[in-house]
Scaffold this motif. Structure first.
Motif, PDB file in Angstrom:
ATOM      1  N   PHE A  11       0.946  -1.247  -0.122  1.00  0.00           N
ATOM      2  CA  PHE A  11      -0.043  -0.151  -0.171  1.00  0.00           C
ATOM      3  C   PHE A  11       0.795   1.243   0.031  1.00  0.00           C
ATOM      4  CE2 PHE A  11      -2.804   3.205   2.051  1.00  0.00           C
ATOM      5  CZ  PHE A  11      -3.597   3.155   1.118  1.00  0.00           C
ATOM      6  N   SER A  12       1.824   1.394   0.673  1.00  0.00           N
ATOM      7  CA  SER A  12       2.891   2.495   0.688  1.00  0.00           C
ATOM      8  C   SER A  12       3.764   2.608  -0.139  1.00  0.00           C
ATOM      9  CB  SER A  12       3.713   2.346   2.005  1.00  0.00           C
ATOM     10  OG  SER A  12       4.594   1.401   1.888  1.00  0.00           O
ATOM     11  N   ASP A  13       3.602   1.538  -1.255  1.00  0.00           N
ATOM     12  CA  ASP A  13       4.308   1.691  -2.572  1.00  0.00           C
ATOM     13  C   ASP A  13       3.477   2.585  -3.389  1.00  0.00           C
ATOM     14  OD1 ASP A  13       6.280   0.057  -1.917  1.00  0.00           O
ATOM     15  OD2 ASP A  13       5.606  -1.911  -2.853  1.00  0.00           O
ATOM     16  N   LEU A  14       2.384   2.756  -3.290  1.00  0.00           N
ATOM     17  CA  LEU A  14       1.396   3.720  -3.974  1.00  0.00           C
ATOM     18  C   LEU A  14       1.643   5.130  -3.915  1.00  0.00           C
ATOM     19  CD1 LEU A  14      -2.072   1.785  -3.993  1.00  0.00           C
ATOM     20  CD2 LEU A  14      -0.356   1.864  -5.993  1.00  0.00           C
ATOM     21  N   ALA A  15       2.793   5.315  -2.827  1.00  0.00           N
ATOM     22  CA  ALA A  15       3.133   6.666  -2.676  1.00  0.00           C
ATOM     23  C   ALA A  15       4.078   7.344  -3.723  1.00  0.00           C
ATOM     24  CB  ALA A  15       3.508   7.028  -1.242  1.00  0.00           C
ATOM     25  N   ASN A  16       4.642   6.294  -4.481  1.00  0.00           N
ATOM     26  CA  ASN A  16       5.483   6.824  -5.401  1.00  0.00           C
ATOM     27  C   ASN A  16       4.427   7.127  -6.521  1.00  0.00           C
ATOM     28  OD1 ASN A  16       6.970   6.663  -7.934  1.00  0.00           O
ATOM     29  ND2 ASN A  16       8.087   5.087  -7.240  1.00  0.00           N
ATOM     30  N   PRO A  17       4.436   8.437  -7.167  1.00  0.00           N
ATOM     31  CA  PRO A  17       3.719   8.907  -8.203  1.00  0.00           C
ATOM     32  C   PRO A  17       3.559   8.072  -9.365  1.00  0.00           C
ATOM     33  CG  PRO A  17       4.880  10.907  -7.287  1.00  0.00           C
ATOM     34  CD  PRO A  17       5.588   9.680  -6.748  1.00  0.00           C
ATOM     35  N   THR A  18       4.840   7.567  -9.764  1.00  0.00           N
ATOM     36  CA  THR A  18       4.689   6.438 -11.138  1.00  0.00           C
ATOM     37  C   THR A  18       4.008   5.462 -10.667  1.00  0.00           C
ATOM     38  OG1 THR A  18       6.963   7.465 -11.477  1.00  0.00           O
ATOM     39  CG2 THR A  18       6.571   5.531 -12.641  1.00  0.00           C
ATOM     40  N   ARG A  19       4.154   4.616  -9.698  1.00  0.00           N
ATOM     41  CA  ARG A  19       3.601   3.583  -9.241  1.00  0.00           C
ATOM     42  C   ARG A  19       1.796   3.721  -9.288  1.00  0.00           C
ATOM     43  NH1 ARG A  19       7.787   1.308  -5.245  1.00  0.00           N
ATOM     44  NH2 ARG A  19       9.140   0.644  -6.483  1.00  0.00           N
ATOM     45  N   PHE A  20       1.658   4.913  -8.606  1.00  0.00           N
ATOM     46  CA  PHE A  20       0.299   5.179  -8.502  1.00  0.00           C
ATOM     47  C   PHE A  20      -0.516   5.627  -9.905  1.00  0.00           C
ATOM     48  CE2 PHE A  20      -3.159   8.243  -7.720  1.00  0.00           C
ATOM     49  CZ  PHE A  20      -4.077   7.587  -6.973  1.00  0.00           C
ATOM     50  N   LEU A  21       0.212   6.146 -10.535  1.00  0.00           N
ATOM     51  CA  LEU A  21      -0.335   6.627 -12.001  1.00  0.00           C
ATOM     52  C   LEU A  21      -0.507   5.298 -12.967  1.00  0.00           C
ATOM     53  CD1 LEU A  21       1.146  10.087 -12.654  1.00  0.00           C
ATOM     54  CD2 LEU A  21      -1.248   9.451 -11.956  1.00  0.00           C
ATOM     55  N   ALA A  22       0.481   4.383 -12.593  1.00  0.00           N
ATOM     56  CA  ALA A  22       0.477   3.235 -13.588  1.00  0.00           C
ATOM     57  C   ALA A  22      -0.693   2.277 -13.040  1.00  0.00           C
ATOM     58  CB  ALA A  22       1.566   2.502 -13.450  1.00  0.00           C
ATOM     59  N   LEU A  23      -0.816   2.413 -11.697  1.00  0.00           N
ATOM     60  CA  LEU A  23      -2.181   1.500 -11.251  1.00  0.00           C
ATOM     61  C   LEU A  23      -3.491   2.211 -11.653  1.00  0.00           C
ATOM     62  CD1 LEU A  23      -3.505  -0.706  -9.494  1.00  0.00           C
ATOM     63  CD2 LEU A  23      -3.415   1.271  -7.713  1.00  0.00           C
ATOM     64  N   ALA A  94      -0.696  14.279  -2.943  1.00  0.00           N
ATOM     65  CA  ALA A  94      -1.873  14.664  -2.070  1.00  0.00           C
ATOM     66  C   ALA A  94      -2.459  16.016  -2.794  1.00  0.00           C
ATOM     67  CB  ALA A  94      -1.286  14.977  -0.764  1.00  0.00           C
ATOM     68  N   ASP A  95      -1.636  16.758  -3.444  1.00  0.00           N
ATOM     69  CA  ASP A  95      -2.067  18.107  -4.103  1.00  0.00           C
ATOM     70  C   ASP A  95      -2.597  17.629  -5.364  1.00  0.00           C
ATOM     71  OD1 ASP A  95      -2.355  21.005  -4.433  1.00  0.00           O
ATOM     72  OD2 ASP A  95      -0.668  20.700  -6.042  1.00  0.00           O
ATOM     73  N   VAL A  96      -2.452  16.591  -5.921  1.00  0.00           N
ATOM     74  CA  VAL A  96      -3.047  16.118  -7.090  1.00  0.00           C
ATOM     75  C   VAL A  96      -4.380  15.804  -6.800  1.00  0.00           C
ATOM     76  CG1 VAL A  96      -3.179  14.408  -9.053  1.00  0.00           C
ATOM     77  CG2 VAL A  96      -1.171  15.538  -8.722  1.00  0.00           C
ATOM     78  N   SER A  97      -4.727  14.763  -5.789  1.00  0.00           N
ATOM     79  CA  SER A  97      -5.747  14.478  -5.398  1.00  0.00           C
ATOM     80  C   SER A  97      -6.656  15.326  -4.633  1.00  0.00           C
ATOM     81  CB  SER A  97      -5.605  13.134  -4.356  1.00  0.00           C
ATOM     82  OG  SER A  97      -4.981  13.764  -3.134  1.00  0.00           O
ATOM     83  N   ALA A  98      -6.244  16.416  -4.235  1.00  0.00           N
ATOM     84  CA  ALA A  98      -6.926  17.402  -3.666  1.00  0.00           C
ATOM     85  C   ALA A  98      -7.660  18.458  -4.747  1.00  0.00           C
ATOM     86  CB  ALA A  98      -5.844  18.559  -2.691  1.00  0.00           C
ATOM     87  N   ARG A  99      -7.220  18.264  -5.812  1.00  0.00           N
ATOM     88  CA  ARG A  99      -7.523  19.258  -7.202  1.00  0.00           C
ATOM     89  C   ARG A  99      -8.541  18.167  -8.084  1.00  0.00           C
ATOM     90  NH1 ARG A  99      -2.568  21.452 -10.009  1.00  0.00           N
ATOM     91  NH2 ARG A  99      -1.441  21.923  -7.809  1.00  0.00           N
ATOM     92  N   ALA A 100      -8.287  16.979  -7.971  1.00  0.00           N
ATOM     93  CA  ALA A 100      -8.947  15.828  -8.747  1.00  0.00           C
ATOM     94  C   ALA A 100     -10.354  16.137  -8.490  1.00  0.00           C
ATOM     95  CB  ALA A 100      -8.547  14.549  -8.836  1.00  0.00           C
ATOM     96  N   PRO A 101     -11.153  15.821  -7.327  1.00  0.00           N
ATOM     97  CA  PRO A 101     -12.328  15.817  -6.984  1.00  0.00           C
ATOM     98  C   PRO A 101     -13.228  16.927  -7.579  1.00  0.00           C
ATOM     99  CG  PRO A 101     -11.100  14.928  -5.017  1.00  0.00           C
ATOM    100  CD  PRO A 101     -10.309  15.522  -5.993  1.00  0.00           C
ATOM    101  N   GLN A 102     -12.535  18.009  -7.790  1.00  0.00           N
ATOM    102  CA  GLN A 102     -13.566  19.418  -8.278  1.00  0.00           C
ATOM    103  C   GLN A 102     -14.318  19.350  -9.395  1.00  0.00           C
ATOM    104  OE1 GLN A 102     -10.457  22.601  -8.274  1.00  0.00           O
ATOM    105  NE2 GLN A 102     -10.002  22.233  -5.870  1.00  0.00           N
TER     106      GLN A 102
END
Length: 134
Positions: A11-23, A94-102
């Motif tokens: 789960f903490s591996d998803l803190a890496n932006p590259t891995r998160f965006l791949a998922l 966190a900044d990306v996910s704060a803007r996405a739900p808008q």
């Protein structure tokens, strides 16, 4: 390594932006398809269900009002938690996910705020409304 620490590490591996965006690139098409199916089911139910014995045809507004209210509240909660993560830990996701739900909550908000007024149904306890007084 125990099973729980392995799960936390994954789960903490998803803190890496590259891995998160791949998922998200892999999961997003499936979630979009599921969203369209659930939306189609709700739309079909809103046109095919019978009216309630007490509220009549206005009960159908719940198929639009309730999901849009839940969506808006969830988006605002995600934005608040993500903004906290941006301020406290300065994490780039966190900044990306704060803007996405808008983009998702903005179209749903008008349905959330105006659907009882559009349906002509009065709110519980309002003057002239059915209320819960018996």
């Amino acid at each position: 390594m125990s099973e729980s620490s392995l799960a936390i590490r994954k789960f903490s591996d998803l803190a890496n932006p590259t891995r998160f965006l791949a998922l998200t690139d892999r999961v997003l098409p499936w979630l979009a398809a599921l969203t369209l199916l659930v939306f189609a089911a709700g739309l079909w139910l809103s046109f095919t269900t019978e009216g309630d014995y007490q509220q009549g045809e206005t009960v159908r507004i719940m198929y639009v009002h309730v999901p849009s209210a839940w969506l808006s509240m969830m988006c605002y909660t995600v934005m608040a938690i993500s903004a906290l993560g941006t301020l406290v830990w300065r994490h780039p996701l966190a900044d990306v996910s704060a803007r996405a739900p808008q983009r998702r909550s903005a179209p749903a908000s008008p349905f959330w705020h105006s659907s009882p007024a559009r349906s002509g149904a009065s709110r519980c306890g309002a003057p002239g409304g059915s209320g819960m007084r018996g």
